[in-house]
Design a protein around this motif. Structure first.
Motif, PDB file in Angstrom:
ATOM      1  N   ILE A 347      55.048 121.459  94.770  1.00 10.47           N
ATOM      2  CA  ILE A 347      55.178 122.201  93.516  1.00 10.47           C
ATOM      3  C   ILE A 347      55.240 121.290  92.308  1.00 10.47           C
ATOM      4  O   ILE A 347      55.417 121.765  91.181  1.00 10.47           O
ATOM      5  CB  ILE A 347      56.407 123.121  93.549  1.00 10.47           C
ATOM      6  CG1 ILE A 347      57.686 122.314  93.766  1.00 10.47           C
ATOM      7  CG2 ILE A 347      56.256 124.192  94.604  1.00 10.47           C
ATOM      8  CD1 ILE A 347      58.935 123.160  93.681  1.00 10.47           C
ATOM      9  N   ASN A 348      55.121 119.995  92.512  1.00  5.42           N
ATOM     10  CA  ASN A 348      55.102 119.041  91.406  1.00  5.42           C
ATOM     11  C   ASN A 348      53.751 118.347  91.373  1.00  5.42           C
ATOM     12  O   ASN A 348      53.101 118.205  92.411  1.00  5.42           O
ATOM     13  CB  ASN A 348      56.227 118.012  91.583  1.00  5.42           C
ATOM     14  CG  ASN A 348      57.564 118.557  91.162  1.00  5.42           C
ATOM     15  OD1 ASN A 348      57.836 118.700  89.975  1.00  5.42           O
ATOM     16  ND2 ASN A 348      58.416 118.880  92.136  1.00  5.42           N
ATOM     17  N   PRO A 349      53.315 117.897  90.178  1.00  3.41           N
ATOM     18  CA  PRO A 349      54.020 117.941  88.899  1.00  3.41           C
ATOM     19  C   PRO A 349      54.009 119.333  88.279  1.00  3.41           C
ATOM     20  O   PRO A 349      53.287 120.216  88.745  1.00  3.41           O
ATOM     21  CB  PRO A 349      53.219 116.955  88.051  1.00  3.41           C
ATOM     22  CG  PRO A 349      51.842 117.019  88.596  1.00  3.41           C
ATOM     23  CD  PRO A 349      52.007 117.211  90.081  1.00  3.41           C
ATOM     24  N   ILE A 350      54.808 119.496  87.209  1.00  3.72           N
ATOM     25  CA  ILE A 350      54.835 120.760  86.480  1.00  3.72           C
ATOM     26  C   ILE A 350      54.548 120.485  85.010  1.00  3.72           C
ATOM     27  O   ILE A 350      54.608 119.350  84.549  1.00  3.72           O
ATOM     28  CB  ILE A 350      56.191 121.484  86.623  1.00  3.72           C
ATOM     29  CG1 ILE A 350      57.310 120.679  85.945  1.00  3.72           C
ATOM     30  CG2 ILE A 350      56.510 121.784  88.070  1.00  3.72           C
ATOM     31  CD1 ILE A 350      58.597 121.458  85.765  1.00  3.72           C
ATOM     32  N   GLN A 441      47.516 115.848  86.395  1.00  8.31           N
ATOM     33  CA  GLN A 441      46.249 115.125  86.282  1.00  8.31           C
ATOM     34  C   GLN A 441      45.475 115.585  85.045  1.00  8.31           C
ATOM     35  O   GLN A 441      45.494 116.758  84.673  1.00  8.31           O
ATOM     36  CB  GLN A 441      45.404 115.350  87.530  1.00  8.31           C
ATOM     37  CG  GLN A 441      44.113 114.550  87.551  1.00  8.31           C
ATOM     38  CD  GLN A 441      43.450 114.604  88.906  1.00  8.31           C
ATOM     39  OE1 GLN A 441      44.111 114.638  89.939  1.00  8.31           O
ATOM     40  NE2 GLN A 441      42.123 114.613  88.918  1.00  8.31           N
ATOM     41  N   LEU A 442      44.785 114.659  84.419  1.00  3.60           N
ATOM     42  CA  LEU A 442      43.978 114.959  83.235  1.00  3.60           C
ATOM     43  C   LEU A 442      42.567 115.352  83.656  1.00  3.60           C
ATOM     44  O   LEU A 442      41.889 114.616  84.384  1.00  3.60           O
ATOM     45  CB  LEU A 442      43.933 113.741  82.311  1.00  3.60           C
ATOM     46  CG  LEU A 442      43.110 113.887  81.027  1.00  3.60           C
ATOM     47  CD1 LEU A 442      43.725 114.951  80.120  1.00  3.60           C
ATOM     48  CD2 LEU A 442      43.009 112.551  80.307  1.00  3.60           C
ATOM     49  N   GLU A 498      47.426 125.771  85.672  1.00  9.58           N
ATOM     50  CA  GLU A 498      47.739 125.799  87.101  1.00  9.58           C
ATOM     51  C   GLU A 498      46.589 126.457  87.856  1.00  9.58           C
ATOM     52  O   GLU A 498      46.164 127.565  87.527  1.00  9.58           O
ATOM     53  CB  GLU A 498      49.031 126.594  87.323  1.00  9.58           C
ATOM     54  CG  GLU A 498      49.408 126.808  88.773  1.00  9.58           C
ATOM     55  CD  GLU A 498      50.693 127.609  88.903  1.00  9.58           C
ATOM     56  OE1 GLU A 498      51.763 127.070  88.560  1.00  9.58           O
ATOM     57  OE2 GLU A 498      50.621 128.785  89.319  1.00  9.58           O
ATOM     58  N   PHE A 499      46.093 125.745  88.873  1.00 13.66           N
ATOM     59  CA  PHE A 499      45.098 126.302  89.791  1.00 13.66           C
ATOM     60  C   PHE A 499      45.806 126.620  91.103  1.00 13.66           C
ATOM     61  O   PHE A 499      46.491 125.775  91.676  1.00 13.66           O
ATOM     62  CB  PHE A 499      43.970 125.305  90.028  1.00 13.66           C
ATOM     63  CG  PHE A 499      43.077 125.659  91.187  1.00 13.66           C
ATOM     64  CD1 PHE A 499      42.328 126.824  91.180  1.00 13.66           C
ATOM     65  CD2 PHE A 499      42.975 124.820  92.291  1.00 13.66           C
ATOM     66  CE1 PHE A 499      41.510 127.152  92.256  1.00 13.66           C
ATOM     67  CE2 PHE A 499      42.151 125.122  93.361  1.00 13.66           C
ATOM     68  CZ  PHE A 499      41.418 126.302  93.343  1.00 13.66           C
ATOM     69  N   PHE A 552      47.899 123.305  92.148  1.00  9.09           N
ATOM     70  CA  PHE A 552      47.462 122.105  91.435  1.00  9.09           C
ATOM     71  C   PHE A 552      47.661 122.325  89.940  1.00  9.09           C
ATOM     72  O   PHE A 552      47.044 123.198  89.342  1.00  9.09           O
ATOM     73  CB  PHE A 552      45.993 121.825  91.755  1.00  9.09           C
ATOM     74  CG  PHE A 552      45.391 120.687  90.989  1.00  9.09           C
ATOM     75  CD1 PHE A 552      45.845 119.387  91.161  1.00  9.09           C
ATOM     76  CD2 PHE A 552      44.347 120.917  90.091  1.00  9.09           C
ATOM     77  CE1 PHE A 552      45.264 118.335  90.456  1.00  9.09           C
ATOM     78  CE2 PHE A 552      43.773 119.871  89.392  1.00  9.09           C
ATOM     79  CZ  PHE A 552      44.230 118.578  89.572  1.00  9.09           C
ATOM     80  N   ARG A 553      48.581 121.536  89.334  1.00  7.51           N
ATOM     81  CA  ARG A 553      48.781 121.584  87.888  1.00  7.51           C
ATOM     82  C   ARG A 553      47.973 120.468  87.242  1.00  7.51           C
ATOM     83  O   ARG A 553      47.969 119.335  87.740  1.00  7.51           O
ATOM     84  CB  ARG A 553      50.256 121.422  87.536  1.00  7.51           C
ATOM     85  CG  ARG A 553      51.054 122.736  87.526  1.00  7.51           C
ATOM     86  CD  ARG A 553      51.561 123.104  88.875  1.00  7.51           C
ATOM     87  NE  ARG A 553      52.395 124.299  88.852  1.00  7.51           N
ATOM     88  CZ  ARG A 553      53.601 124.376  89.408  1.00  7.51           C
ATOM     89  NH1 ARG A 553      54.127 123.326  89.993  1.00  7.51           N
ATOM     90  NH2 ARG A 553      54.283 125.493  89.367  1.00  7.51           N
ATOM     91  N   PHE A 554      47.335 120.771  86.120  1.00  3.88           N
ATOM     92  CA  PHE A 554      46.522 119.781  85.434  1.00  3.88           C
ATOM     93  C   PHE A 554      46.579 120.025  83.922  1.00  3.88           C
ATOM     94  O   PHE A 554      46.977 121.098  83.462  1.00  3.88           O
ATOM     95  CB  PHE A 554      45.077 119.828  85.934  1.00  3.88           C
ATOM     96  CG  PHE A 554      44.370 121.135  85.663  1.00  3.88           C
ATOM     97  CD1 PHE A 554      43.581 121.299  84.530  1.00  3.88           C
ATOM     98  CD2 PHE A 554      44.495 122.204  86.539  1.00  3.88           C
ATOM     99  CE1 PHE A 554      42.929 122.497  84.276  1.00  3.88           C
ATOM    100  CE2 PHE A 554      43.846 123.412  86.301  1.00  3.88           C
ATOM    101  CZ  PHE A 554      43.057 123.557  85.153  1.00  3.88           C
TER     102      PHE A 554
END
Length: 561
Positions: A347-350, A441-442, A498-499, A552-554
């Motif tokens: 669940i990270n990163p947020i 992630q960028l 968030e995906f 996946f957080r980006f």
């Protein structure tokens, strides 16, 4: 510091080395007992545990908390099999041994099942770390003590962190209700083992807790008992069924993935690469010191289909406590997100709502609390929590989105709690906690979401969506067709997103290789999930074997400004 120096001097002739290191605050020193290290040779023999004697702290110091830190690392030096991490999942235990007459008694501190290790990376050179709160075992972790843990499938680093201070309540004693062991399901159900016992509660104690640690194993009968079948377990006290629970664990969101086996499927109290679940039942207030109780463990009857030959491995313990040390006290127990802990890697990163765990460590019910939080050197937010927690109860709190300005990889997130029940906290030493932030992630503001579905009717199990930090859905697919390629062009503004790709059957988009011999027509093929640049370059590749969900957080652009 004098006490720590004395401990260090006593420990030099043994394998355990104790040093002082800061723990959240600069005013308190954590005493570290280093047990096994990655440098220790792997034990000889199949499934052999690491074992040794170590010097633990003595003297008048009290410990607010004791944490056992267990780290496993894949390495070709291990002797369990030919793989750097053991190919198969095996149940392991951490025991402390104490003299009892002419023999020794084993007390279980925790159980753990190794992951399926074939092709597993598991944290690389740093390994993978699990944390156990073993504060209740303080009376056992004193002086020269023999410890056993792990097996020889992975390298093991095991240490104990002793945090000085006052615990919520003192541990008076701990005892095994029944010997730790492996028990046949049929014998348990027929009550030919673990029969009713008479227990006299410690007359010096105020509170009491029953702790069960149970895992099911075996492939007996049509439901593959007892690994793959949920059973109801019971504690009877004076012939009344006071506590009843099911031993079952959801494995689809296991942090260690993908593994080489059937890791996403739920099991009886455990998953490959996780701790075995603990079940705590508080007797405080119902019974008192000096009372004599008739305690009996029971399990639901077996069916006449050979499942009676399945097994359960279990520990049953009775812990006795002093009265609570504080009337009004709250504790920040954990920071789930943001965090760099391995346990929370799914669940990270947020980039939106932090998640923390609070605990009422005071005698009076906790009804309100002020929570301050944010990047350590940045602007902090404040949230007033309201609820109702009895002594030692916890709650997971979702905090409002803070100001993330100044967020960088590896910076510190800080949470401070204050004013429990709008009163002065009687023990502020446990009111602050920090964690390490991982940056999302960028990605470019425009990219292609590339999904190739699997077959045999399994594509319909999947859904996906992209949302912003406010939960607003910007893209979604609720239906996929088998053996189909989807290339969706995504356009986003600067921000954080968030995906999420979910699978209703919790088996990801992986081929069902376990059907290879018995049902080869049901194996199928793997799916494929990637993020591409608009030029077709692969920016992010996800495993098809993701179990229950990919999360996946980006970020895009220059977020956060």
């Amino acid at each position: 510091m004098k006490e720590i120096l004395i401990i260090l001097a006593l420990s030099l002739s043994f394998q355990g080395v104790i040093i002082a290191t800061p723990e959240n605050t600069a005013t308190r020193d954590t005493v570290i007992v280093q047990a096994f290290t990655f440098r220790d040779p792997s034990p000889e023999g199949w499934n052999a545990p690491y074992r040794g004697k170590f010097m633990f702290p003595m003297g008048p110091l009290k410990w607010e908390k004791i944490v056992m830190v267990k780290t496993l690392k894949c390495d070709s030096a291990t002797k369990g099999d030919q793989y750097p991490c053991g190919e198969w999942d095996y149940l392991t235990h951490t025991f402390v041994f104490k003299p009892k007459g002419d023999t020794v008694e084993a007390f279980q501190l925790g159980s753990f099942v190794t992951p399926y290790g074939k092709r597993l990376k598991m944290g690389g050179e740093q390994g993978w770390t699990w944390y156990y709160d073993v504060t209740d075992y303080a009376p056992l972790l004193r002086g020269l003590t023999e410890i056993e843990s792990g097996n020889n499938q992975e390298l093991l680093d095991l240490k104990f962190l002793f945090i000085p201070g006052t615990p919520p309540r003192d541990v008076i004693s701990i005892e095994n209700l029944y010997p730790f062991g492996t028990y046949n399901y049929g014998q348990l159900a027929d009550d030919s083992v673990l029969k009713q016992i008479e227990v006299v509660l410690n007359p010096d104690a105020h509170g009491f807790l029953l702790r069960a640690r149970i895992s099911g194993h075996g492939h007996e009968g049509p439901r593959n008992c007892c690994e793959w079948d949920s059973k109801t377990h019971t504690y009877y006290i004076d012939d009344w069924d006071h506590y009843r629970w099911n031993v079952w664990k959801d494995c689809g969101f296991n942090p260690i993935y993908p593994q080489g086996g059937t890791w996403p499927f739920d099991r009886a109290g455990w998953c490959p690469g996780t701790k075995v679940d603990e079940y705590d039942f508080d007797l405080t207030g119902k019974y008192h010191g000096g009372d004599t109780l008739l305690i009996d463990y029971g399990i639901e009857p077996y069916r006449d289909n050979s499942e009676r030959n399945g097994e359960f491995r279990m520990s049953h313990q009775l812990i006795s406590y002093s009265p609570p040390n504080f009337s009004i006290d709250a504790r920040i127990d954990d920071i789930i997100a943001p965090s760099d802990k391995d346990d929370y890697s799914r669940i990270n990163p947020i980039c939106s709502n932090p998640v923390i765990v609070i605990r009422n460590t005071g005698r009076l019910p906790l009804k309100s609390l002020i929570i301050n939080y944010g990047i350590h050197d940045g602007q902090h937010s404040q949230f007033v929590w309201k609820g109702f927690l009895l002594f030692m109860e916890t709650e997971e709190v979702l905090l409002p989105d803070p100001d993330w300005k100044g967020m960088t990889e590896g910076c510190t997130f800080q949470v401070t709690i204050d004013k429990p029940n709008n009163m002065q906290d009687k023990y502020p030493a446990n009111n602050i906690m920090t964690s390490i932030i991982r940056m999302p992630q960028l990605l470019p503001e425009s990219f292609i979401l590339h999904i190739e579905t699997n077959d045999l009717g399994r594509a319909r199990d999947n859904t996906c969506q992209i949302t912003d930090v406010n939960g607003r859905v910007l893209f979604e697919r609720f239906y996929f067709e088998d053996s189909t390629t989807y290339n969706d062009r995504i356009f986003l503004e600067e921000g954080c997103y968030e995906f999420r790709l979910s699978d209703s059957q919790e088996d990801g988009m992986v081929r069902h290789w376990w059907n290879y011999y018995d049902n080869p027509d049901l194996v199928g093929k793997n799916g494929r999930i990637e993020i591409w640049s608009t030029e077709g370059d692969t920016l992010q590749r996800f495993p098809a074997d993701f179990g229950q969900e990919l999360l996946f957080r980006f970020r895009t652009g220059n977020w956060p400004r």
